[in-house]
Design a protein around this motif. Structure first.
Motif, PDB file in Angstrom:
ATOM      1  N   ALA A 207       3.793   6.248  -5.349  1.00 42.36           N
ATOM      2  CA  ALA A 207       3.535   6.394  -6.435  1.00 42.36           C
ATOM      3  C   ALA A 207       2.604   7.563  -6.900  1.00 42.36           C
ATOM      4  CB  ALA A 207       3.326   5.070  -7.330  1.00 42.36           C
ATOM      5  N   ASP A 208       1.843   7.834  -5.745  1.00 48.53           N
ATOM      6  CA  ASP A 208       0.653   8.945  -6.003  1.00 48.53           C
ATOM      7  C   ASP A 208       1.178  10.239  -5.617  1.00 48.53           C
ATOM      8  OD1 ASP A 208      -0.962   7.033  -7.464  1.00 48.53           O
ATOM      9  OD2 ASP A 208      -2.036   6.422  -5.720  1.00 48.53           O
ATOM     10  N   GLY A 209       2.233  10.103  -5.069  1.00 47.55           N
ATOM     11  CA  GLY A 209       2.897  11.339  -4.446  1.00 47.55           C
ATOM     12  C   GLY A 209       2.121  11.642  -2.987  1.00 47.55           C
ATOM     13  N   GLN A 210       1.885  10.493  -2.326  1.00 50.26           N
ATOM     14  CA  GLN A 210       1.492  10.925  -0.986  1.00 50.26           C
ATOM     15  C   GLN A 210       2.554  10.479  -0.018  1.00 50.26           C
ATOM     16  OE1 GLN A 210      -2.108   8.027  -1.495  1.00 50.26           O
ATOM     17  NE2 GLN A 210      -3.388   9.750  -0.593  1.00 50.26           N
ATOM     18  N   LEU A 211       3.662  10.111  -0.309  1.00 47.98           N
ATOM     19  CA  LEU A 211       4.711   9.689   0.221  1.00 47.98           C
ATOM     20  C   LEU A 211       5.778   9.903  -0.408  1.00 47.98           C
ATOM     21  CD1 LEU A 211       5.063   8.196   3.441  1.00 47.98           C
ATOM     22  CD2 LEU A 211       5.092   6.226   2.149  1.00 47.98           C
TER      23      LEU A 211
ATOM     24  N   TRP B  59      13.430  10.601   6.190  1.00 48.73           N
ATOM     25  CA  TRP B  59      12.538   9.742   5.307  1.00 48.73           C
ATOM     26  C   TRP B  59      11.937   8.504   5.846  1.00 48.73           C
ATOM     27  CZ3 TRP B  59      13.507   4.930   2.800  1.00 48.73           C
ATOM     28  CH2 TRP B  59      12.767   4.647   1.592  1.00 48.73           C
ATOM     29  N   CYS B  60      12.814   7.719   6.650  1.00 49.25           N
ATOM     30  CA  CYS B  60      12.543   6.473   7.331  1.00 49.25           C
ATOM     31  C   CYS B  60      11.216   6.843   8.372  1.00 49.25           C
ATOM     32  CB  CYS B  60      13.693   5.784   7.827  1.00 49.25           C
ATOM     33  SG  CYS B  60      15.019   5.278   6.907  1.00 49.25           S
ATOM     34  N   ALA B  61      11.527   7.901   9.014  1.00 43.91           N
ATOM     35  CA  ALA B  61      10.314   8.296   9.758  1.00 43.91           C
ATOM     36  C   ALA B  61       8.920   8.632   9.261  1.00 43.91           C
ATOM     37  CB  ALA B  61      10.573   9.484  10.762  1.00 43.91           C
ATOM     38  N   ARG B  62       8.994   9.062   7.911  1.00 40.61           N
ATOM     39  CA  ARG B  62       7.940   9.229   7.195  1.00 40.61           C
ATOM     40  C   ARG B  62       7.063   7.935   6.790  1.00 40.61           C
ATOM     41  NH1 ARG B  62       7.440  14.133   4.039  1.00 40.61           N
ATOM     42  NH2 ARG B  62       5.392  13.274   3.229  1.00 40.61           N
ATOM     43  N   TRP B  63       7.965   6.954   6.550  1.00 48.27           N
ATOM     44  CA  TRP B  63       7.523   5.544   6.065  1.00 48.27           C
ATOM     45  C   TRP B  63       6.765   4.733   7.086  1.00 48.27           C
ATOM     46  CZ3 TRP B  63       7.278   2.528   1.589  1.00 48.27           C
ATOM     47  CH2 TRP B  63       7.338   3.160   0.281  1.00 48.27           C
ATOM     48  N   SER B  64       7.632   5.126   8.301  1.00 45.65           N
ATOM     49  CA  SER B  64       7.191   4.258   9.667  1.00 45.65           C
ATOM     50  C   SER B  64       5.712   5.002  10.219  1.00 45.65           C
ATOM     51  CB  SER B  64       8.421   4.740  10.808  1.00 45.65           C
ATOM     52  OG  SER B  64       7.886   4.126  11.857  1.00 45.65           O
TER      53      SER B  64
ATOM     54  N   TRP C 143       0.986  -1.241  -0.194  1.00 44.41           N
ATOM     55  CA  TRP C 143      -0.046   0.053  -0.058  1.00 44.41           C
ATOM     56  C   TRP C 143       0.734   1.078   0.022  1.00 44.41           C
ATOM     57  CZ3 TRP C 143      -4.968  -1.062  -0.887  1.00 44.41           C
ATOM     58  CH2 TRP C 143      -5.402  -2.461  -0.435  1.00 44.41           C
ATOM     59  N   LEU C 144       2.029   1.268   0.720  1.00 40.77           N
ATOM     60  CA  LEU C 144       2.873   2.412   0.697  1.00 40.77           C
ATOM     61  C   LEU C 144       3.597   2.646  -0.361  1.00 40.77           C
ATOM     62  CD1 LEU C 144       4.254   2.130   4.366  1.00 40.77           C
ATOM     63  CD2 LEU C 144       2.303   3.120   3.633  1.00 40.77           C
ATOM     64  N   VAL C 145       3.888   1.763  -1.338  1.00 39.95           N
ATOM     65  CA  VAL C 145       4.331   1.769  -2.477  1.00 39.95           C
ATOM     66  C   VAL C 145       3.578   2.431  -3.464  1.00 39.95           C
ATOM     67  CG1 VAL C 145       5.509   0.709  -4.590  1.00 39.95           C
ATOM     68  CG2 VAL C 145       5.975  -0.246  -2.309  1.00 39.95           C
ATOM     69  N   ASP C 146       2.271   2.062  -3.458  1.00 33.40           N
ATOM     70  CA  ASP C 146       1.091   2.777  -4.172  1.00 33.40           C
ATOM     71  C   ASP C 146       1.232   4.202  -3.764  1.00 33.40           C
ATOM     72  OD1 ASP C 146      -0.084   1.102  -5.766  1.00 33.40           O
ATOM     73  OD2 ASP C 146      -1.149   0.152  -4.417  1.00 33.40           O
ATOM     74  N   ALA C 147       1.135   4.569  -2.695  1.00 33.92           N
ATOM     75  CA  ALA C 147       1.355   5.789  -1.978  1.00 33.92           C
ATOM     76  C   ALA C 147       2.299   6.874  -2.564  1.00 33.92           C
ATOM     77  CB  ALA C 147       0.943   5.770  -0.461  1.00 33.92           C
TER      78      ALA C 147
END
Length: 570
Positions: free
Chosen positions: A281-285, A344-349, A275-279
């Protein structure tokens, strides 16, 4: 001892000396010498023999044994279409890196092309799928030929397990047998051939096998690999899929991991990784600047698009890649320890936490996909030490999208070519090997599969009364057809007029009646809260737990879950 009997006994003897502990056999006439030799080895406790009536089922049983154990497993069959039925499993083994030995009996060359019964051109039958193909000469005398026969088997095993060539995979050994095919003296021993003492000892002192065939193959493929020319300080995402048998366990720590369930990295991966990889790609992350590829991911289109993005540098870990690499891979080698930027890692977490909470709420809503709810519940309910084999199509995707990664499980899947062929048989083989590896500890096996998958391999449920029986529970999501197609382009409303017959393929088969006819224990679960209790049966044999579902509203249910995830990140 006649020549064909002698050759078969030597071949089986050398298989055992090269580390083979399991073998699968189908009944036939031309392979009678191998049948007698394998039965004799089984009776002596030198290997464990499994007999099946269907060559395709037998091949996938051998595949499952090899997939879980890492050892080469032969499947022996007679000539003609019997050999051709091994092809699907040979292809899966080729693309998944599994050491499967296709041991096909054949007519002598002088009978090929003459109209002889059950005769086809067997050399080359599997195309370029085998890592090696050997066609042995016809045994014309019993004594004096052991060295050549043994050398062929030793080479076949060494190539299959990756000790020679570096890539585990299938090997085809074609053996033409001349009559007589029956043993003239069943009590005769290999020592009667007179030349066994001339064969060298193995590295561990056992007589008979060449030193370079000793199991297991080398596991540290990174030892001689060059360092990868990546920048360890860039935003880096580890993307992990299935790995070939015997591959190294994992890359260095330090970066977020998005792993498919059959990857050895899945227990420590982000639960919501796809789901995060999708996000991203959509610019949400914020997306990664580079990807470290571990194994061969095959499940998600979003991952495929990420790997194809020319703005993202892609590198692969040596020793974990399958038969093919994405064209975007810039180098294969040994990675350094990764140090991506902490912010960057914190954003993904943080996104992982948000999406996980949203996912749990969405799956609790009425109309949530039964398959995803079942996947999440099953992963939670399985006991420590269990094996889980995931069917291709929706089950493996449902686990990837909805379940929470955990330790204590061995998760496998046939993702080499991702067919539903032989999944029941693969599960059976894997469960048998899993129990053997446990050394007496409780090690039950489970499979999560769909109704079409179990119907495609019903003969996998046919076990003779003298056959080794697995501790295996098949959890079958029955939505009476091909549910995955509801989620693809052909499931769009504009294709409704043709969809149900040619893609949905309803079948109206009662699985309880099928199980009754096959002697398989059966239980139905209509409420997932009863799933843990239904999984409680432990012991020898195969059990089937049916979870009914409907394909009606499946596309809309998946869309609702996706919308909930996107809303959480907006």
């Amino acid at each position: 001892m006649n020549p064909s009997t002698a050759q078969a006994q030597v071949l089986v003897d050398e298989l055992v000396r090269c580390g083979v502990t399991e073998a699968v056999l189908c009944p036939g006439s031309r392979n009678a010498p191998l049948s007698f030799a394998l039965h004799r080895a089984d009776a002596a406790g030198r290997l464990r023999l499994h007999v099946r009536i269907d060559e395709r089922t037998a091949a996938f049983l051998a595949l499952g044994l090899a997939l879980r154990s890492g050892r080469a497993v032969p499947v022996a069959c007679t000539s003609g279409t019997a050999a051709a039925n091994l092809h699907p499993a040979v292809l899966e083994a080729a693309y998944a890196g599994v050491p499967l030995l296709a041991l096909t009996a054949d007519r002598p060359p002088e009978l090929v092309g003459t109209g002889a019964n059950q005769t086809v051109l067997q050399p080359g039958l599997f195309g370029d799928a085998p890592r090696l193909e050997l066609s042995l000469g016809v045994a014309r005398r019993a004594a004096g030929q052991q060295a050549g026969w043994r050398a062929s088997v030793a080479k076949a095993v060494a190539v299959a397990v990756g000790r020679v060539g570096g890539r585990p995979g299938p090997v085809h050994v074609n053996v033409p047998f001349a009559e007589p095919l029956m043993p003239d003296d069943p009590a005769a021993d290999l020592a009667d051939l007179g030349d066994s003492a001339n064969w060298p000892e193995s590295l561990d002192g056992r007589p008979g096998s060449a030193p370079w065939t000793v199991f297991p193959p080398p596991l540290d493929a990174q030892r001689d690999a060059p360092p990868l020319p990546l920048d360890p300080d860039l935003p880096t995402l580890v993307v992990a899929g299935g790995v070939p048998t015997g591959a190294i366990p994992g890359p260095p720590a330090g970066a977020p991991v998005v792993a498919e369930p059959n990857s050895p990295l899945w227990p420590g991966a982000l639960r919501t990784g796809p789901w995060l990889v999708d996000a991203a790609a959509d610019g949400q992350l914020p997306g990664p600047a580079q990807v470290l590829l571990h194994g061969r991911p095959t499940l998600h289109r979003s991952i495929a698009r990420l790997l194809a993005d020319d703005q993202v540098a892609v590198y692969a870990v040596a020793g974990t890649v399958g038969a093919e690499l994405p064209p975007s891979v810039r180098a294969v080698g040994r990675p350094p320890r990764l140090r991506p930027p902490p912010d960057w890692c914190a954003r993904w977490s943080a996104a992982e936490q948000l999406v996980g909470d949203a996912l749990d709420k969405a799956l609790a809503e009425p109309g949530a996909p039964t398959g995803q709810r079942l996947a999440a519940a099953l992963i939670t309910a399985l006991p420590p030490g269990a094996l889980l084999l995931l069917g291709s199509s929706n089950p493996v995707r449902d686990v990837s999208l909805a379940a929470r990664p955990r330790t204590g499980l061995t998760v496998l899947a046939n993702r080499g070519v991702a067919g539903i062929d032989g999944t029941v048989s693969t599960s059976t083989g894997a469960a048998l090997a899993h129990a053997s590896a446990a050394g007496g500890r409780a090690a039950p096996g489970y499979a999560l599969i769909g109704d079409l998958t179990v119907l495609h391999d019903l003969t996998g449920l046919v076990l003779g009364p003298d056959e080794p029986r697995p501790d295996l529970t098949l959890v079958v999501l029955n939505d009476e057809g091909g549910g995955i197609f509801s989620l693809l382009e052909q499931g769009a409303p504009e294709h409704a007029a043709s969809f149900e017959r040619v893609f949905g393929t309803p079948h109206r088969v009662r699985l309880d009646a099928v199980c009754a006819g096959l002697g398989v224990a059966y239980r139905r679960v209509d409420d997932l809260s009863a799933l843990p209790d239904a999984l409680g049966g432990v012991g020898d044999g195969v059990r089937l737990v049916e979870v009914p579902a409907s394909r009606k509203g499946l596309r809309e249910g998946h869309a609702a879950v996706r919308a909930a995830v996107q809303a959480a990140l907006s």
